[in-house]
Design a protein around this motif. Structure first.
Motif, PDB file in Angstrom:
ATOM      1  N   LEU A 156       0.828  -1.209   0.000  1.00  0.00           N
ATOM      2  CA  LEU A 156       0.000   0.000   0.000  1.00  0.00           C
ATOM      3  C   LEU A 156       0.860   1.256   0.000  1.00  0.00           C
ATOM      4  CD1 LEU A 156      -2.882  -0.903   2.477  1.00  0.00           C
ATOM      5  CD2 LEU A 156      -3.127  -0.320   0.059  1.00  0.00           C
ATOM      6  N   ILE A 157       1.908   1.233   0.807  1.00  0.00           N
ATOM      7  CA  ILE A 157       2.808   2.396   0.873  1.00  0.00           C
ATOM      8  C   ILE A 157       3.527   2.581  -0.459  1.00  0.00           C
ATOM      9  CG2 ILE A 157       4.921   3.293   1.943  1.00  0.00           C
ATOM     10  CD1 ILE A 157       3.935   1.990   4.571  1.00  0.00           C
ATOM     11  N   LEU A 158       4.056   1.505  -1.019  1.00  0.00           N
ATOM     12  CA  LEU A 158       4.788   1.606  -2.290  1.00  0.00           C
ATOM     13  C   LEU A 158       3.868   2.054  -3.429  1.00  0.00           C
ATOM     14  CD1 LEU A 158       7.042  -1.601  -2.085  1.00  0.00           C
ATOM     15  CD2 LEU A 158       7.724   0.783  -1.713  1.00  0.00           C
ATOM     16  N   GLN A 159       2.618   1.592  -3.423  1.00  0.00           N
ATOM     17  CA  GLN A 159       1.674   1.971  -4.469  1.00  0.00           C
ATOM     18  C   GLN A 159       1.246   3.433  -4.369  1.00  0.00           C
ATOM     19  OE1 GLN A 159      -1.543  -0.867  -4.296  1.00  0.00           O
ATOM     20  NE2 GLN A 159      -0.149  -2.603  -4.590  1.00  0.00           N
ATOM     21  N   SER A 160       1.480   4.036  -3.221  1.00  0.00           N
ATOM     22  CA  SER A 160       1.095   5.437  -3.041  1.00  0.00           C
ATOM     23  C   SER A 160       2.177   6.409  -3.517  1.00  0.00           C
ATOM     24  CB  SER A 160       0.803   5.704  -1.553  1.00  0.00           C
ATOM     25  OG  SER A 160       2.006   5.755  -0.800  1.00  0.00           O
ATOM     26  N   LEU A 161       3.298   5.866  -3.957  1.00  0.00           N
ATOM     27  CA  LEU A 161       4.443   6.713  -4.348  1.00  0.00           C
ATOM     28  C   LEU A 161       4.398   7.054  -5.837  1.00  0.00           C
ATOM     29  CD1 LEU A 161       7.229   4.784  -2.388  1.00  0.00           C
ATOM     30  CD2 LEU A 161       5.907   6.774  -1.629  1.00  0.00           C
ATOM     31  N   PRO A 162       4.925   8.233  -6.210  1.00  0.00           N
ATOM     32  CA  PRO A 162       4.948   8.632  -7.625  1.00  0.00           C
ATOM     33  C   PRO A 162       6.015   7.865  -8.413  1.00  0.00           C
ATOM     34  CG  PRO A 162       6.018  10.292  -6.269  1.00  0.00           C
ATOM     35  CD  PRO A 162       5.438   9.295  -5.318  1.00  0.00           C
ATOM     36  N   ASP A 163       6.051   8.095  -9.715  1.00  0.00           N
ATOM     37  CA  ASP A 163       6.971   7.365 -10.601  1.00  0.00           C
ATOM     38  C   ASP A 163       8.435   7.596 -10.264  1.00  0.00           C
ATOM     39  OD1 ASP A 163       4.825   6.335 -11.935  1.00  0.00           O
ATOM     40  OD2 ASP A 163       4.871   7.813 -13.569  1.00  0.00           O
ATOM     41  N   SER A 164       8.749   8.695  -9.598  1.00  0.00           N
ATOM     42  CA  SER A 164      10.148   8.978  -9.254  1.00  0.00           C
ATOM     43  C   SER A 164      10.720   7.927  -8.294  1.00  0.00           C
ATOM     44  CB  SER A 164      10.274  10.371  -8.635  1.00  0.00           C
ATOM     45  OG  SER A 164       9.413  10.494  -7.514  1.00  0.00           O
ATOM     46  N   PHE A 165       9.850   7.118  -7.669  1.00  0.00           N
ATOM     47  CA  PHE A 165      10.302   6.068  -6.753  1.00  0.00           C
ATOM     48  C   PHE A 165      10.275   4.691  -7.414  1.00  0.00           C
ATOM     49  CE2 PHE A 165       9.250   9.435  -3.841  1.00  0.00           C
ATOM     50  CZ  PHE A 165      10.135   9.287  -2.782  1.00  0.00           C
ATOM     51  N   SER A 166      10.075   4.641  -8.720  1.00  0.00           N
ATOM     52  CA  SER A 166       9.927   3.351  -9.409  1.00  0.00           C
ATOM     53  C   SER A 166      11.158   2.460  -9.257  1.00  0.00           C
ATOM     54  CB  SER A 166       9.609   3.573 -10.891  1.00  0.00           C
ATOM     55  OG  SER A 166      10.618   4.340 -11.496  1.00  0.00           O
TER      56      SER A 166
END
Length: 201
Positions: A156-166
């Motif tokens: 859930l936390i990872l899915q809430s992050l923008p593309d810059s955290f891919s």
């Protein structure tokens, strides 16, 4: 010993939204005082034969324990809740509170999960406060009996992050890092700091 037990529950008085924590502490205190049967077992009926001294003695002890339990429960409530429950016996009080606070818990759980599942980090925002807020929501849900587990919480936390955290997300999932949520938080902060320092060069 009684005063210590009483203090342990009156320090966290029931105000409505803390029912689960209050009830857990109440049960511990009642077990310590050997009064847990007063809320776990059906009420004892008054003996028909008043000539049986032993039976009358057992019933009198039951009434004393019942009153002690009721006083303990009422003393651990807010004044408004005391007023609402002062004419009930201990089992009635617990049943009523479970119904009343159960409905409140469902509403609270819905609002918390709605906020959690819709959480998204804005592109230029700091990751630290965002993840801390999500961890807080997860902990509040767990207190209401809704535990998502570590892996789903991480997702859930990872899915809430923008593309810059891919790149971070790919690396984290590929390496199957065994980290708790707070360790993950620090890793994300470090990663964002590296991205920001690279932009400033």
């Amino acid at each position: 010993m009684y005063s210590l037990s009483l203090r342990s529950i009156t320090d966290g008085k029931l105000v409505g939204d803390n029912f689960h924590d209050w009830y857990r502490t109440l049960r511990i205190v009642l077990m310590d005082k050997k009064l847990i049967d007063m809320i776990d077992k059906p009420p004892m009926t008054e003996p028909i034969n008043n000539d049986d001294v032993d039976t009358i003695g057992v019933y009198k002890k039951y009434l004393e324990d019942l009153m002690s339990t009721k006083c303990l429960i009422l003393a651990s409530m807010s004044y408004e809740l005391q007023r609402q429950h002062e004419d009930m016996d201990p089992t009635e009080i617990i049943v009523h509170l479970k119904k009343m606070c159960g409905a409140q818990s469902m509403t609270t759980r819905y609002q918390l999960s709605k906020t959690l599942f819709r959480s998204m980090l804005n592109v230029n925002a700091h990751v630290g406060p965002h993840v801390l807020k999500m961890i807080s929501l997860l902990e509040q849900l767990e207190k209401l009996g809704c535990k998502l587990g570590k892996e789903l919480s991480q997702d859930l936390i990872l899915q809430s992050l923008p593309d810059s955290f891919s790149l971070f997300i790919v690396n984290f999932n590929m390496n199957k890092m065994d980290r708790d949520l707070h360790e993950m938080l620090h890793m994300l902060i470090d990663y964002q700091n590296q991205i920001d320092s690279g932009k400033n060069q």
